[in-house]
Design a protein around this motif. Structure first.
Motif, PDB file in Angstrom:
ATOM      1  N   ARG A 140     -12.715  -6.618  -2.334  1.00 12.33           N
ATOM      2  CA  ARG A 140     -13.362  -7.460  -1.527  1.00 12.33           C
ATOM      3  C   ARG A 140     -12.277  -7.715  -0.187  1.00 12.33           C
ATOM      4  NH1 ARG A 140     -14.333 -12.593  -5.040  1.00 12.33           N
ATOM      5  NH2 ARG A 140     -15.560 -13.354  -3.261  1.00 12.33           N
ATOM      6  N   TYR A 141     -13.009  -8.215   0.795  1.00 17.62           N
ATOM      7  CA  TYR A 141     -12.303  -8.385   2.042  1.00 17.62           C
ATOM      8  C   TYR A 141     -12.714  -9.696   2.537  1.00 17.62           C
ATOM      9  CZ  TYR A 141     -10.389  -6.734   6.383  1.00 17.62           C
ATOM     10  OH  TYR A 141      -9.864  -6.420   7.675  1.00 17.62           O
ATOM     11  N   PHE A 142     -11.616 -10.295   3.098  1.00 22.52           N
ATOM     12  CA  PHE A 142     -11.866 -11.702   3.548  1.00 22.52           C
ATOM     13  C   PHE A 142     -11.277 -11.800   4.950  1.00 22.52           C
ATOM     14  CE2 PHE A 142     -10.912 -12.546  -0.923  1.00 22.52           C
ATOM     15  CZ  PHE A 142     -12.293 -12.706  -1.377  1.00 22.52           C
ATOM     16  N   TRP A 143     -11.983 -12.115   6.126  1.00 23.66           N
ATOM     17  CA  TRP A 143     -11.571 -12.031   7.411  1.00 23.66           C
ATOM     18  C   TRP A 143     -11.847 -13.051   8.477  1.00 23.66           C
ATOM     19  CZ3 TRP A 143     -14.494  -8.459  11.164  1.00 23.66           C
ATOM     20  CH2 TRP A 143     -16.070  -8.511  11.143  1.00 23.66           C
ATOM     21  N   PRO A 144     -11.409 -14.605   7.623  1.00 27.11           N
ATOM     22  CA  PRO A 144     -12.105 -15.852   8.580  1.00 27.11           C
ATOM     23  C   PRO A 144     -11.519 -15.690  10.082  1.00 27.11           C
ATOM     24  CG  PRO A 144     -10.572 -16.350   7.034  1.00 27.11           C
ATOM     25  CD  PRO A 144     -10.785 -14.887   6.468  1.00 27.11           C
ATOM     26  N   ALA A 145     -10.388 -15.075  10.419  1.00 25.59           N
ATOM     27  CA  ALA A 145      -9.708 -15.114  11.589  1.00 25.59           C
ATOM     28  C   ALA A 145     -10.666 -14.306  12.604  1.00 25.59           C
ATOM     29  CB  ALA A 145      -8.166 -14.941  11.608  1.00 25.59           C
ATOM     30  N   ASN A 146     -11.230 -13.055  12.136  1.00 27.29           N
ATOM     31  CA  ASN A 146     -11.634 -11.979  13.077  1.00 27.29           C
ATOM     32  C   ASN A 146     -13.203 -11.555  12.965  1.00 27.29           C
ATOM     33  OD1 ASN A 146      -9.261 -10.922  14.123  1.00 27.29           O
ATOM     34  ND2 ASN A 146      -8.572 -10.362  12.228  1.00 27.29           N
ATOM     35  N   GLY A 147     -13.801 -12.208  12.040  1.00 24.88           N
ATOM     36  CA  GLY A 147     -15.100 -11.930  11.678  1.00 24.88           C
ATOM     37  C   GLY A 147     -16.049 -12.907  11.047  1.00 24.88           C
ATOM     38  N   GLY A 148     -15.461 -13.425   9.921  1.00 21.31           N
ATOM     39  CA  GLY A 148     -16.274 -14.375   8.937  1.00 21.31           C
ATOM     40  C   GLY A 148     -15.589 -14.253   7.648  1.00 21.31           C
ATOM     41  N   ASP A 149     -16.320 -15.076   6.767  1.00 19.21           N
ATOM     42  CA  ASP A 149     -15.686 -15.253   5.417  1.00 19.21           C
ATOM     43  C   ASP A 149     -15.579 -14.304   4.710  1.00 19.21           C
ATOM     44  OD1 ASP A 149     -15.674 -18.018   6.269  1.00 19.21           O
ATOM     45  OD2 ASP A 149     -17.723 -18.562   4.997  1.00 19.21           O
ATOM     46  N   GLU A 150     -16.698 -13.380   4.454  1.00 19.47           N
ATOM     47  CA  GLU A 150     -16.352 -12.069   3.485  1.00 19.47           C
ATOM     48  C   GLU A 150     -17.078 -10.913   4.157  1.00 19.47           C
ATOM     49  OE1 GLU A 150     -16.670 -10.460  -1.223  1.00 19.47           O
ATOM     50  OE2 GLU A 150     -16.666 -12.648  -0.711  1.00 19.47           O
ATOM     51  N   ASP A 151     -16.408  -9.913   4.251  1.00 18.96           N
ATOM     52  CA  ASP A 151     -17.252  -8.816   4.908  1.00 18.96           C
ATOM     53  C   ASP A 151     -17.899  -8.172   3.669  1.00 18.96           C
ATOM     54  OD1 ASP A 151     -17.886  -6.948   7.067  1.00 18.96           O
ATOM     55  OD2 ASP A 151     -16.340  -5.763   6.384  1.00 18.96           O
ATOM     56  N   PRO A 152     -19.165  -7.571   3.842  1.00 16.50           N
ATOM     57  CA  PRO A 152     -19.798  -6.892   2.652  1.00 16.50           C
ATOM     58  C   PRO A 152     -19.199  -5.546   2.167  1.00 16.50           C
ATOM     59  CG  PRO A 152     -21.339  -7.955   4.028  1.00 16.50           C
ATOM     60  CD  PRO A 152     -20.110  -8.105   4.941  1.00 16.50           C
ATOM     61  N   VAL A 153     -18.839  -4.881   3.340  1.00 21.21           N
ATOM     62  CA  VAL A 153     -18.265  -3.558   2.791  1.00 21.21           C
ATOM     63  C   VAL A 153     -17.362  -3.071   3.993  1.00 21.21           C
ATOM     64  CG1 VAL A 153     -18.650  -1.207   2.019  1.00 21.21           C
ATOM     65  CG2 VAL A 153     -20.348  -2.827   1.621  1.00 21.21           C
ATOM     66  N   THR A 154     -15.990  -2.846   3.930  1.00 18.13           N
ATOM     67  CA  THR A 154     -15.443  -2.700   5.050  1.00 18.13           C
ATOM     68  C   THR A 154     -14.816  -1.135   4.964  1.00 18.13           C
ATOM     69  OG1 THR A 154     -14.705  -4.901   4.533  1.00 18.13           O
ATOM     70  CG2 THR A 154     -13.228  -3.750   6.110  1.00 18.13           C
ATOM     71  N   GLY A 155     -15.239  -0.206   5.742  1.00 15.39           N
ATOM     72  CA  GLY A 155     -14.754   1.104   5.896  1.00 15.39           C
ATOM     73  C   GLY A 155     -13.396   1.105   6.175  1.00 15.39           C
ATOM     74  N   SER A 156     -12.790   0.569   7.260  1.00 20.04           N
ATOM     75  CA  SER A 156     -11.727   0.482   8.079  1.00 20.04           C
ATOM     76  C   SER A 156     -10.438   0.214   6.820  1.00 20.04           C
ATOM     77  CB  SER A 156     -11.353  -0.347   9.117  1.00 20.04           C
ATOM     78  OG  SER A 156     -11.743  -1.625   8.811  1.00 20.04           O
ATOM     79  N   ILE A 157     -10.955  -0.725   5.880  1.00 21.47           N
ATOM     80  CA  ILE A 157      -9.634  -0.964   5.275  1.00 21.47           C
ATOM     81  C   ILE A 157      -9.470   0.009   4.046  1.00 21.47           C
ATOM     82  CG2 ILE A 157     -10.775  -2.202   3.255  1.00 21.47           C
ATOM     83  CD1 ILE A 157      -7.603  -3.359   4.951  1.00 21.47           C
ATOM     84  N   HIS A 158     -10.409   0.947   3.864  1.00 22.66           N
ATOM     85  CA  HIS A 158     -10.211   1.865   2.751  1.00 22.66           C
ATOM     86  C   HIS A 158      -9.481   3.081   3.362  1.00 22.66           C
ATOM     87  CE1 HIS A 158     -13.981  -0.205   0.914  1.00 22.66           C
ATOM     88  NE2 HIS A 158     -13.311   0.593  -0.128  1.00 22.66           N
ATOM     89  N   THR A 159      -9.114   2.960   4.647  1.00 25.34           N
ATOM     90  CA  THR A 159      -7.902   3.968   5.138  1.00 25.34           C
ATOM     91  C   THR A 159      -6.577   3.502   4.567  1.00 25.34           C
ATOM     92  OG1 THR A 159      -7.701   2.772   7.187  1.00 25.34           O
ATOM     93  CG2 THR A 159      -9.194   4.576   7.150  1.00 25.34           C
ATOM     94  N   GLY A 160      -6.482   2.282   4.254  1.00 23.64           N
ATOM     95  CA  GLY A 160      -5.334   1.720   3.571  1.00 23.64           C
ATOM     96  C   GLY A 160      -5.316   1.837   2.125  1.00 23.64           C
ATOM     97  N   LEU A 161      -6.597   1.474   1.522  1.00 20.79           N
ATOM     98  CA  LEU A 161      -6.866   1.348  -0.042  1.00 20.79           C
ATOM     99  C   LEU A 161      -6.955   2.703  -0.557  1.00 20.79           C
ATOM    100  CD1 LEU A 161      -9.685  -1.290  -0.017  1.00 20.79           C
ATOM    101  CD2 LEU A 161      -7.656  -1.624  -1.273  1.00 20.79           C
ATOM    102  N   ALA A 162      -7.365   3.662   0.109  1.00 22.53           N
ATOM    103  CA  ALA A 162      -7.562   5.204  -0.611  1.00 22.53           C
ATOM    104  C   ALA A 162      -6.120   5.756  -0.832  1.00 22.53           C
ATOM    105  CB  ALA A 162      -8.362   5.934   0.294  1.00 22.53           C
TER     106      ALA A 162
END
Length: 263
Positions: free
Chosen positions: A192-214
């Motif tokens: 799950r992805y939380f980004w209150p400083a940059n976009g909102g409370d919780e992002d539904p699906v975050t492709g960019s972070i999977h370049t780190g998660l993968a």
């Protein structure tokens, strides 16, 4: 000025799931103020602005309702979906983004769209910010960091789905966001992805972070192809392939809206 706008649900093959992004293709960039104002008006996780160079090459920028974002996966998928729909014979396109360089995208015969992104693996940190520890209802097993977010690793996926964030505290971690993740029974890993400083409370699906998660989970699970699920209310599936310094993300997308806006 009249502009065509497409709203696409990314990392899903049914509407109302995955993550929505607006896509606007232009011959020249609008002003930063105009692009941010439209993103605020759209009130989606991202609005992608695409400047066409030729039929195979484009520049891309991404705006959340709060700020311009350096890198966004799901809106790149949405933009690719729109371009491929407009150019049925085109199978490969390239985007250029200032912060991440060239991003190549391929339309697969399977119906998936494959995006070739730079690998951005996180590194373990020792000094964990108090705002992170106090901003999550469940204590982490491990904490790492890349140039996008803090990675909070949990013991199991129940922790991921049940953790409650305190977004006022997590906002103090700016410019970094927070991803929580664990190994999964039904998938290779969940997040799950939380980004209150940059976009909102919780992002539904975050492709960019999977370049780190993968790459993180590829190392833990000793496999280069992984199936990921982002366990937000909308939910979304991502196929990840890790190869050297690149991460291939595969997903589907579906059109929700096509219209015009007056700005």
């Amino acid at each position: 000025m009249e502009l065509e706008i497409n709203v696409v649900d990314a990392f899903t093959d049914v509407v109302f799931k995955g993550n929505s992004a607006a896509v606007i293709i232009t011959k020249d960039w609008l002003s930063d103020e105009h692009m941010q104002s439209i993103a605020i008006e759209n009130n989606l996780s991202e609005t992608a602005y695409v400047k066409k160079i030729d039929i195979h090459n484009y520049e891309i920028r991404w705006f959340s309702p709060i700020t311009e974002i350096d890198f966004c996966g799901h809106a790149t998928l949405a933009a690719s979906f729109v371009i491929f729909a407009k150019n049925d014979d085109v199978k490969n396109i390239n985007f250029y983004a200032e912060a991440v360089g060239n991003l190549s995208v391929t339309k697969m015969d399977s119906g998936y769209i494959q995006m070739d992104f730079p690998s951005r693996p996180p590194e373990t940190i020792k000094d964990i910010p108090a705002a992170l520890l106090n901003g999550l209802s469940i204590a982490p097993k491990e904490v790492l960091l890349n140039n996008q977010a803090y990675f909070v690793v949990y013991e199991n996926e129940v922790d991921v789905t049940s953790v409650v964030p305190n977004n006022e505290l997590l906002k103090q971690l700016a410019p970094y966001d927070v991803v929580v993740t664990a190994k999964s029974n039904n998938y290779d890993f969940v997040s799950r992805y939380f980004w209150p400083a940059n976009g909102g409370d919780e992002d539904p699906v975050t492709g960019s972070i999977h370049t780190g998660l993968a790459p993180y989970w590829a190392g833990k699970l000793n496999k280069s192809r992984l199936i990921a699920y982002q366990a937000s209310k909308r939910g979304g599936n991502i196929i990840c392939k890790v190869a050297d310094d690149r991460v291939l993300l595969l997903g589907k997308a579906v059109q929700y809206l096509k219209g015009t806006i007056q700005v």
